[in-house]
Scaffold this active site. Structure first.
Site, short mmCIF file in Angstrom:
data_model
loop_
_atom_site.label_atom_id
_atom_site.label_comp_id
_atom_site.label_asym_id
_atom_site.label_seq_id
_atom_site.Cartn_x
_atom_site.Cartn_y
_atom_site.Cartn_z
CB THR A 131 -0.89 -0.01 1.27
OG1 THR A 131 -1.52 1.25 1.40
CG2 THR A 131 -0.08 -0.26 2.54
CG ASP A 132 -1.16 4.99 -0.96
OD1 ASP A 132 -1.71 4.37 -0.03
OD2 ASP A 132 -1.76 5.88 -1.62
CD GLU A 133 -3.41 3.55 4.50
OE1 GLU A 133 -3.18 3.40 5.71
OE2 GLU A 133 -4.55 3.54 4.02
CE1 TYR A 157 -3.40 -2.64 5.68
CE2 TYR A 157 -3.25 -0.30 5.16
CZ TYR A 157 -3.31 -1.61 4.74
OH TYR A 157 -3.29 -1.91 3.39
CE LYS A 161 0.09 -4.58 2.95
NZ LYS A 161 -0.27 -5.92 2.41
P1 NAD Z 1 -9.64 -7.37 2.06
O1 NAD Z 1 -9.67 -7.12 3.53
O2 NAD Z 1 -10.84 -7.12 1.24
O3 NAD Z 1 -9.21 -8.89 1.80
C1 NAD Z 1 -8.21 -9.54 2.53
C2 NAD Z 1 -8.35 -11.04 2.28
O4 NAD Z 1 -7.29 -11.71 3.01
C3 NAD Z 1 -9.66 -11.63 2.80
O5 NAD Z 1 -10.23 -12.49 1.83
C4 NAD Z 1 -9.26 -12.41 4.05
O6 NAD Z 1 -10.09 -13.53 4.30
C5 NAD Z 1 -7.85 -12.84 3.68
N1 NAD Z 1 -7.02 -13.11 4.86
C6 NAD Z 1 -6.86 -12.33 5.96
N2 NAD Z 1 -6.03 -12.92 6.84
C7 NAD Z 1 -5.65 -14.09 6.27
C8 NAD Z 1 -4.78 -15.15 6.69
N3 NAD Z 1 -4.17 -15.10 7.87
N4 NAD Z 1 -4.59 -16.20 5.85
C9 NAD Z 1 -5.22 -16.25 4.64
N5 NAD Z 1 -6.06 -15.29 4.22
C10 NAD Z 1 -6.27 -14.21 5.01
O7 NAD Z 1 -8.38 -6.55 1.54
P2 NAD Z 1 -8.15 -5.79 0.14
O8 NAD Z 1 -8.66 -4.43 0.26
O9 NAD Z 1 -8.60 -6.66 -0.96
O10 NAD Z 1 -6.55 -5.72 0.15
C11 NAD Z 1 -5.78 -6.79 -0.37
C12 NAD Z 1 -4.30 -6.43 -0.25
O11 NAD Z 1 -4.04 -5.24 -0.98
C13 NAD Z 1 -3.85 -6.17 1.18
O12 NAD Z 1 -2.56 -6.71 1.33
C14 NAD Z 1 -3.83 -4.66 1.28
O13 NAD Z 1 -2.85 -4.23 2.22
C15 NAD Z 1 -3.44 -4.27 -0.12
N6 NAD Z 1 -3.93 -2.96 -0.59
C16 NAD Z 1 -5.23 -2.60 -0.45
C17 NAD Z 1 -5.68 -1.36 -0.96
C18 NAD Z 1 -7.12 -0.94 -0.87
O14 NAD Z 1 -7.45 0.19 -1.20
N7 NAD Z 1 -8.05 -1.78 -0.45
C19 NAD Z 1 -4.76 -0.51 -1.58
C20 NAD Z 1 -3.41 -0.91 -1.67
C21 NAD Z 1 -3.01 -2.14 -1.19
O1 DAU Z 2 -4.18 3.98 0.47
C1 DAU Z 2 -4.39 2.61 0.39
C2 DAU Z 2 -5.23 2.13 1.55
O2 DAU Z 2 -6.55 2.61 1.33
C3 DAU Z 2 -5.22 0.62 1.72
O3 DAU Z 2 -3.93 0.18 2.01
C4 DAU Z 2 -6.18 0.20 2.84
O4 DAU Z 2 -6.24 -1.21 2.92
C5 DAU Z 2 -7.55 0.75 2.52
O5 DAU Z 2 -8.44 0.44 3.57
C6 DAU Z 2 -7.51 2.26 2.30
O6 DAU Z 2 -7.24 2.95 3.54
P1 DAU Z 2 -8.02 4.29 3.97
O7 DAU Z 2 -7.95 4.41 5.44
O8 DAU Z 2 -7.55 5.45 3.15
O9 DAU Z 2 -9.51 3.91 3.47
P2 DAU Z 2 -10.95 4.10 4.14
O10 DAU Z 2 -11.96 3.72 3.12
O11 DAU Z 2 -11.03 3.46 5.48
O12 DAU Z 2 -11.03 5.67 4.37
C7 DAU Z 2 -10.91 6.58 3.29
C8 DAU Z 2 -10.96 7.98 3.86
O13 DAU Z 2 -12.28 8.23 4.37
C9 DAU Z 2 -10.01 8.21 5.03
O14 DAU Z 2 -9.50 9.54 4.97
C10 DAU Z 2 -10.91 8.06 6.25
C11 DAU Z 2 -12.26 8.55 5.76
N1 DAU Z 2 -13.44 7.92 6.37
C12 DAU Z 2 -13.50 6.57 6.37
C13 DAU Z 2 -14.58 5.90 6.96
C14 DAU Z 2 -14.65 4.40 6.97
C15 DAU Z 2 -14.47 8.68 6.94
O15 DAU Z 2 -14.42 9.93 6.90
N2 DAU Z 2 -15.53 8.03 7.50
C16 DAU Z 2 -15.64 6.67 7.55
O16 DAU Z 2 -16.63 6.15 8.12
#
Ligand code: NAD
Ligand code: DAU
Length: 350
Positions: A131-133, A157, A161
């Site tokens: 992730t970019d975080e 988180y 990562k």
């Molecule tokens: P998600 O939470 O939707 O899915 C995570 C999956 O991992 C789930 O299916 C869960 O069951 C599985 N999992 C969790 N713990 C596990 C374990 N111990 N063993 C096997 N499986 C397990 O997450 P996502 O949003 O699809 O993110 C996927 C990946 O991409 C993560 O590594 C996250 O850090 C990264 N990522 C997410 C975003 C985003 O915006 N969502 C952006 C950049 C990177």
């Molecule tokens: O940048 C990549 C990341 O983006 C991934 O690595 C993470 O897995 C993914 O969850 C996401 O993280 P964020 O914290 O940015 O996403 P989230 O959807 O939780 O929140 C987006 C923005 O909205 C953040 O600034 C917090 C705000 N927010 C979120 C929720 C859930 C609110 O204001 N209210 C809310 O209820």
């Protein structure tokens, strides 16, 4: 390369990647390994579950012995590692489970791959999805995250990562394990668990529930359509350089409050409500602890080296996304029943 293990393939991004790989590469056996936590859902993959080149294995990446068996049974050649605890708010409440899965789980998987491949790394690859975080937070005029930006994670988180990224690089530098890493910005699209901003707010607008905006709503996120992320992973997996890192993002920054107003506009229109009717649901709530102000990814390297670019304009992507959640209320109802309501009540004090 034939047997590809995708971890976390039942989650949001993982399910899109599994779908892409199963359809695009009939000669690969795609093994989707997932623990099926609250975030994993096999309903995300109904359309591929009967494909001959797809298999699902329920397992925990932290289970070292089981993972060793799976590597040996399936003759794994390549890993695309997405399994993780992914929600920042949950990491603030329960940091240990994030260290367990994201740090220990990744380390364990690296060791399993190293032992299974036993120094014979030809045509082997461990691709870590991150992730970019990990780069921290930018000021509004603070430029962009580059692949060379120093790590500065703030939430449990992002710290977990960042740690996992370091272990992946350590296995490359110390043992020669062939690795690649990508760091992507915020994803949006279909099948995202409604704890995250976009599906949570669409669902709440639909049900006339408050829209909890953290702090002032001025925080900025850089949004990418999930299918474009999956396309980038495919490209990097096949054509990226071993040992390299690639940033993925579509230069698409939005202040939360502006994005929320767009979501309200689109959702109200699709529900046949008067324009802006749901703006009254906006409710400013206590800010997220340690809330990063701004993320912005510079993905020039990915564009210039591998020719990747996003396929969708944001307006088109958000329209498709809202439409999908409104048309798939069953999917939303399923994932928001049971345990989700306990989380929701505790998180939002309702
Ligand atoms: P998600 O939470 O939707 O899915 C995570 C999956 O991992 C789930 O299916 C869960 O069951 C599985 N999992 C969790 N713990 C596990 C374990 N111990 N063993 C096997 N499986 C397990 O997450 P996502 O949003 O699809 O993110 C996927 C990946 O991409 C993560 O590594 C996250 O850090 C990264 N990522 C997410 C975003 C985003 O915006 N969502 C952006 C950049 C990177
Ligand atoms: O940048 C990549 C990341 O983006 C991934 O690595 C993470 O897995 C993914 O969850 C996401 O993280 P964020 O914290 O940015 O996403 P989230 O959807 O939780 O929140 C987006 C923005 O909205 C953040 O600034 C917090 C705000 N927010 C979120 C929720 C859930 C609110 O204001 N209210 C809310 O209820």
């Amino acid at each position: 390369m034939k047997n590809i293990l995708i971890t976390g393939g039942a989650g949001f991004i993982g399910s899109h990647l599994v779908r892409l790989m199963v359809n695009k590469y009939p000669d690969y056996r795609i093994i989707n390994l997932d623990k099926l936590t609250y975030a994993g859902n096999l309903a995300n993959l109904k359309d591929v579950e009967n494909m001959p080149n797809y298999e699902f294995v329920k397992a925990d990446i932290c289970d070292f012995e089981r993972m060793r068996e799976i590597f040996s049974e399936y003759h794994i050649d390549g890993v695309i590692h997405l399994a993780a605890e992914s929600h920042v708010d949950r990491s603030i409440r329960d940091p240990f489970s994030f260290a367990q899965t994201n740090v220990m789980g990744t380390l364990s998987l690296l060791q399993v791959a190293k032992l299974a491949w036993d120094g014979n790394f030809d045509d082997k690859l461990f691709y870590h999805v991150s992730t970019d975080e990990v780069y921290g937070s930018l000021q509004p005029d603070g430029g962009f995250f580059l692949e060379t930006t120093k790590y500065d994670p703030h939430s449990p988180y992002s710290a977990s990562k960042a740690s996992s990224d370091h272990f992946v690089r350590a296995y490359h530098d110390t043992y020669g394990l062939p690795v690649k890493i990508s760091n992507c910005s915020n994803n949006y699209g279909t099948y995202q668990f409604p704890e995250k901003l976009i599906p949570l707010f669409i669902n709440n607008i639909r049900h006339n529930k408050p829209l909890p905006v953290y702090g002032t709503g001025e925080n900025v996120r850089d949004w990418l359509f999930v299918e474009d992320h999956a396309r980038a992973i495919d490209l990097i997996f096949h054509q990226g350089k071993i040992g390299d890192t690639y940033n993925i993002g579509g230069f698409n920054e939005w202040k939360n409050i502006d994005l929320i107003k767009v979501m309200i506009k689109v959702t109200d229109r699709l529900l046949g409500r008067p324009e802006g009717a749901s703006e009254k649901l906006i409710t400013y709530v206590t800010d997220r602890a340690g809330h990063d102000l701004r993320y912005a990814i510079d993905s020039t390297k990915l564009h210039e080296e591998l020719g990747w670019e996003p396929s969708l304009q944001f307006e088109e992507g958000i329209e498709k996304t809202v439409k999908w959640y409104l048309e798939n209320q069953d999917w939303l109802d399923n994932v928001t029943s049971g345990e989700y309501m306990n989380y929701y009540k505790e998180m939002y004090h309702v």
